[in-house]
Structure formats: structure tokens, C-alpha cells
Design an enzyme around this catalytic site. Structure first.
Site, PDB file in Angstrom:
ATOM      1  N   GLU A   1      -7.686  -2.001   2.768  1.00 34.73           N
ATOM      2  CA  GLU A   1      -7.069  -2.640   1.839  1.00 34.73           C
ATOM      3  C   GLU A   1      -8.128  -3.916   1.222  1.00 34.73           C
ATOM      4  O   GLU A   1      -7.456  -4.390   0.166  1.00 34.73           O
ATOM      5  CB  GLU A   1      -6.049  -3.685   2.747  1.00 34.73           C
ATOM      6  CG  GLU A   1      -4.807  -2.498   3.254  1.00 34.73           C
ATOM      7  CD  GLU A   1      -4.011  -2.992   4.430  1.00 34.73           C
ATOM      8  OE1 GLU A   1      -2.763  -2.810   4.372  1.00 34.73           O
ATOM      9  OE2 GLU A   1      -4.434  -4.083   5.281  1.00 34.73           O
TER      10      GLU A   1
ATOM     11  N   MET B   1       2.746  -5.159   9.891  1.00 31.69           N
ATOM     12  CA  MET B   1       2.415  -5.810  11.219  1.00 31.69           C
ATOM     13  C   MET B   1       1.553  -7.096  11.276  1.00 31.69           C
ATOM     14  O   MET B   1       0.976  -7.403  12.182  1.00 31.69           O
ATOM     15  CB  MET B   1       1.601  -4.820  11.819  1.00 31.69           C
ATOM     16  CG  MET B   1       2.364  -3.259  12.315  1.00 31.69           C
ATOM     17  SD  MET B   1       1.244  -1.790  12.838  1.00 31.69           S
ATOM     18  CE  MET B   1       1.200  -2.690  14.568  1.00 31.69           C
ATOM     19  N   GLU B   2       1.526  -7.650   9.853  1.00 29.38           N
ATOM     20  CA  GLU B   2       0.714  -8.943   9.806  1.00 29.38           C
ATOM     21  C   GLU B   2       1.279 -10.148   9.162  1.00 29.38           C
ATOM     22  O   GLU B   2       1.011 -11.172   9.060  1.00 29.38           O
ATOM     23  CB  GLU B   2      -0.588  -8.531   8.980  1.00 29.38           C
ATOM     24  CG  GLU B   2      -1.550  -7.682   9.850  1.00 29.38           C
ATOM     25  CD  GLU B   2      -1.313  -6.179   9.517  1.00 29.38           C
ATOM     26  OE1 GLU B   2      -0.404  -5.930   8.665  1.00 29.38           O
ATOM     27  OE2 GLU B   2      -1.561  -5.343  10.394  1.00 29.38           O
TER      28      GLU B   2
ATOM     29  N   ASP C   1       4.830   4.505   3.269  1.00 22.49           N
ATOM     30  CA  ASP C   1       5.636   5.358   3.885  1.00 22.49           C
ATOM     31  C   ASP C   1       7.095   4.726   4.119  1.00 22.49           C
ATOM     32  O   ASP C   1       7.388   3.630   3.641  1.00 22.49           O
ATOM     33  CB  ASP C   1       5.157   5.614   5.469  1.00 22.49           C
ATOM     34  CG  ASP C   1       4.749   4.343   6.287  1.00 22.49           C
ATOM     35  OD1 ASP C   1       3.762   3.664   5.952  1.00 22.49           O
ATOM     36  OD2 ASP C   1       5.989   3.510   6.750  1.00 22.49           O
TER      37      ASP C   1
HETATM   38  N1  SAH Z   1      -3.937   4.458  11.001  1.00 24.71           N
HETATM   39  C1  SAH Z   1      -4.216   3.197  11.404  1.00 24.71           C
HETATM   40  C2  SAH Z   1      -3.364   2.408  12.058  1.00 24.71           C
HETATM   41  C3  SAH Z   1      -2.321   1.882  10.994  1.00 24.71           C
HETATM   42  S1  SAH Z   1      -1.223   0.999  11.585  1.00 24.71           S
HETATM   43  C4  SAH Z   1      -5.416   3.425  12.603  1.00 24.71           C
HETATM   44  O1  SAH Z   1      -5.242   4.571  13.193  1.00 24.71           O
HETATM   45  O2  SAH Z   1      -6.487   2.752  12.603  1.00 24.71           O
HETATM   46  C5  SAH Z   1      -0.250   0.300  10.002  1.00 24.71           C
HETATM   47  C6  SAH Z   1      -0.817  -0.636   9.146  1.00 24.71           C
HETATM   48  O3  SAH Z   1      -0.100  -0.505   7.658  1.00 24.71           O
HETATM   49  C7  SAH Z   1      -0.463  -1.883   9.608  1.00 24.71           C
HETATM   50  O4  SAH Z   1      -1.690  -2.866   9.231  1.00 24.71           O
HETATM   51  C8  SAH Z   1       0.755  -2.394   8.996  1.00 24.71           C
HETATM   52  O5  SAH Z   1       0.991  -3.747   8.232  1.00 24.71           O
HETATM   53  C9  SAH Z   1       0.878  -1.517   7.850  1.00 24.71           C
HETATM   54  N2  SAH Z   1       2.143  -0.484   7.945  1.00 24.71           N
HETATM   55  C10 SAH Z   1       2.274   0.272   7.159  1.00 24.71           C
HETATM   56  N3  SAH Z   1       3.348   1.315   7.321  1.00 24.71           N
HETATM   57  C11 SAH Z   1       4.019   0.583   8.607  1.00 24.71           C
HETATM   58  C12 SAH Z   1       4.936   1.011   9.238  1.00 24.71           C
HETATM   59  N4  SAH Z   1       5.743   2.236   9.272  1.00 24.71           N
HETATM   60  N5  SAH Z   1       5.133   0.308  10.506  1.00 24.71           N
HETATM   61  C13 SAH Z   1       4.212  -0.833  10.711  1.00 24.71           C
HETATM   62  N6  SAH Z   1       3.381  -0.922  10.074  1.00 24.71           N
HETATM   63  C14 SAH Z   1       2.932  -0.521   8.784  1.00 24.71           C
END
Ligand code: SAH
Length: 234
Positions: free
Chosen positions: A12, A172-173, A196
Site C-alpha cells: 500500500e 482492518m485499520e 475483494d
Molecule cells: N494476505 C495478507 C493478509 C491481508 S489482511 C497476508 O497474508 O499477509 C487484509 C488487509 O487488507 C487488511 O490490511 C485490511 O485492511 C484489508 N482488507 C481487504 N479486504 C479485506 C476483507 N475482506 N476483510 C478484512 N480486511 C480486508
């Protein structure tokens, strides 16, 4: 004026750092902060790591330690509203924590005593974002963002969050960054590009679209910086 630009994940903030080119790296509080001067204004840039705790720490650090007086968040999110498709942009009008739950005591979801379910984003920045969207020829939806320490990949949970908070997107933030900025009187702007639909295909969609959606969001946030500078000159 010192502007903080924050994300949660390396993907990001990478497009922002790439665009700015030259920056200084400072290690502090188990994280890296990137400082540079852009068109005569100081910027501090960082990704917090995922979730409400890390984003609280980073937002607080950018304000209290690095002296940021405005904060822009750039990142990706899961869509709740069916009008939001992968790559679309959403600006938060207000934010809530969907996983904050002391309802056993009769409180609403997202509420703790002396807090509030929603934190409102800065209205002036939302207005500026409309000008930016127009200039870039982009559509940016305004809406409510719900935040929690959980990657939502479940239609039922997503619909519950949508119904309970009237939310259009989830991540998530944002909700925790909003609490910090509100408490410290720092105007903030939370922008997300959809990666997504928070459904059973969410993790696959996320992995496929993280980079392109993160770039969409980053490009817009950099234009927001230009707009803030343009307005502060007037
Ligand atoms: N693939 C990453 C984890 C991503 S967590 C890994 O394995 O390291 C998802 C991140 O994108 C978080 O920072 C959140 O803010 C955002 N996000 C995007 N889609 C999301 C969803 N469906 N639910 C929660 N957070 C989502």
C-alpha cells in the site's frame, strides 16, 4: 504543515514511495518511517502492519513523535455495497469497529462507555476529494467503513456488518486510525480501493488485486496531497 501518509501493508505504501523517489528511513517503535520533502512540505510515510493495534501505534507515532498535523490513509478493502467493484474507490464518511462487542451489558455493537459507535472523518478533506475525483475523471463513492481484527471472507458476516453499521466496505485499520486522529485533533482522510467482496472468494480476489487496487488508492492519495498544498497556498 506536515502530512502523514499511512498504509497497513508494504504494497500500500510502495507506490507512494516509488513516486516520491528520494526519502530518509527512520527506525522507531519497531517500524520504519520514511521522511521526505515534497513540493516544499514535509511528508512522513509508513505502513503499520495489519490490524487495529498496529495501526493505532503507527498513527499515534506519526502524530506524536513525527509531528504530523494531517493524516491520509491509503489502502484496500472488502466491499459490502454491491455498487462497489474491485478497483473502485471509497472515501470513509465515518468509521466504526465492527468487532467491539460489550452488547452483554446492553450497549450497541461498536460502543464502549465514553466512546461512540462512529467517528466522523474530516468534512473538508471529503470535499477536497470530490475536486480531486473530478480532476482525475474518477468516481469515488462516499460511505461508512467498518473495521475489525478479522479478514472477512464470509457472506453471512459481511451482511451482518453491513446491516449493523450500515457499512459499505470493511477493512482492518480505518476505525482505529480514526479514533487516534479524532482524539488528537488531527484531520484525517481514509481512502480504500476495493480488492475483494468479503465473500468466500475474498482471499483469492485479495491476492489477485491487492497490487493494482493499492496503486489506484495511492495515486488518488498523492493527488490529495497536491490538492492540500494547492489549498494551503491560497
Ligand atoms: N494476505 C495478507 C493478509 C491481508 S489482511 C497476508 O497474508 O499477509 C487484509 C488487509 O487488507 C487488511 O490490511 C485490511 O485492511 C484489508 N482488507 C481487504 N479486504 C479485506 C476483507 N475482506 N476483510 C478484512 N480486511 C480486508
Amino acid at each position: 504543515m506536515k502530512i502523514a501518509i499511512m498504509g497497513a501493508m508494504p504494497e500500500e505504501v510502495a507506490p507512494i514511495l516509488e513516486k516520491l523517489g528520494d526519502y530518509k528511513t527512520i527506525e522507531y517503535a519497531n517500524n520504519k518511517f520514511y521522511e521526505t520533502t515534497y513540493k516544499g512540505v514535509e511528508l512522513v510515510i509508513a505502513y503499520s502492519k495489519i490490524g487495529k493495534v498496529f495501526s493505532t501505534l503507527t498513527a499515534t507515532t506519526m502524530i506524536q513523535h513525527f509531528g504530523a498535523d494531517v493524516l491520509l490513509f491509503s489502502g484496500v478493502a472488502g466491499a459490502i455495497s454491491p455498487t462497489l467493484k474491485v478497483g473502485d474507490l471509497i472515501v470513509a464518511t465515518k468509521l466504526a469497529q465492527h468487532d467491539l462487542d460489550i452488547t452483554a451489558f446492553g450497549h450497541p455493537y461498536g460502543f464502549v462507555p465514553e466512546g461512540s459507535v462512529f467517528v466522523e472523518a474530516d468534512k473538508r478533506m471529503i470535499e477536497l476529494s470530490k475536486e480531486v475525483a473530478k480532476e482525475m475523471g474518477k468516481v469515488v463513492q462516499e460511505g461508512i467503513i467498518a473495521t475489525g481484527d478479522q479478514f472477512v471472507a464470509n457472506e453471512e458476516r459481511k451482511n451482518w456488518i453491513g446491516a449493523t453499521f450500515n457499512a459499505d466496505a470493511l477493512e482492518m485499520e480505518g476505525g482505529s486510525v480514526a479514533v487516534v486522529c479524532n482524539a488528537l485533533n488531527v484531520p484525517f482522510f481514509i481512502l480504500r480501493a476495493i480488492s475483494d467482496a468479503a465473500d468466500m472468494d475474498a482471499s483469492f480476489s485479495f491476492d489477485t488485486f491487492l497490487e493494482t487496487s493499492a496503486i489506484e488508492s495511492a495515486e488518488f492519495v498523492l493527488k490529495m496531497v497536491d490538492k492540500l498544498l494547492e489549498k494551503s497556498e491560497n
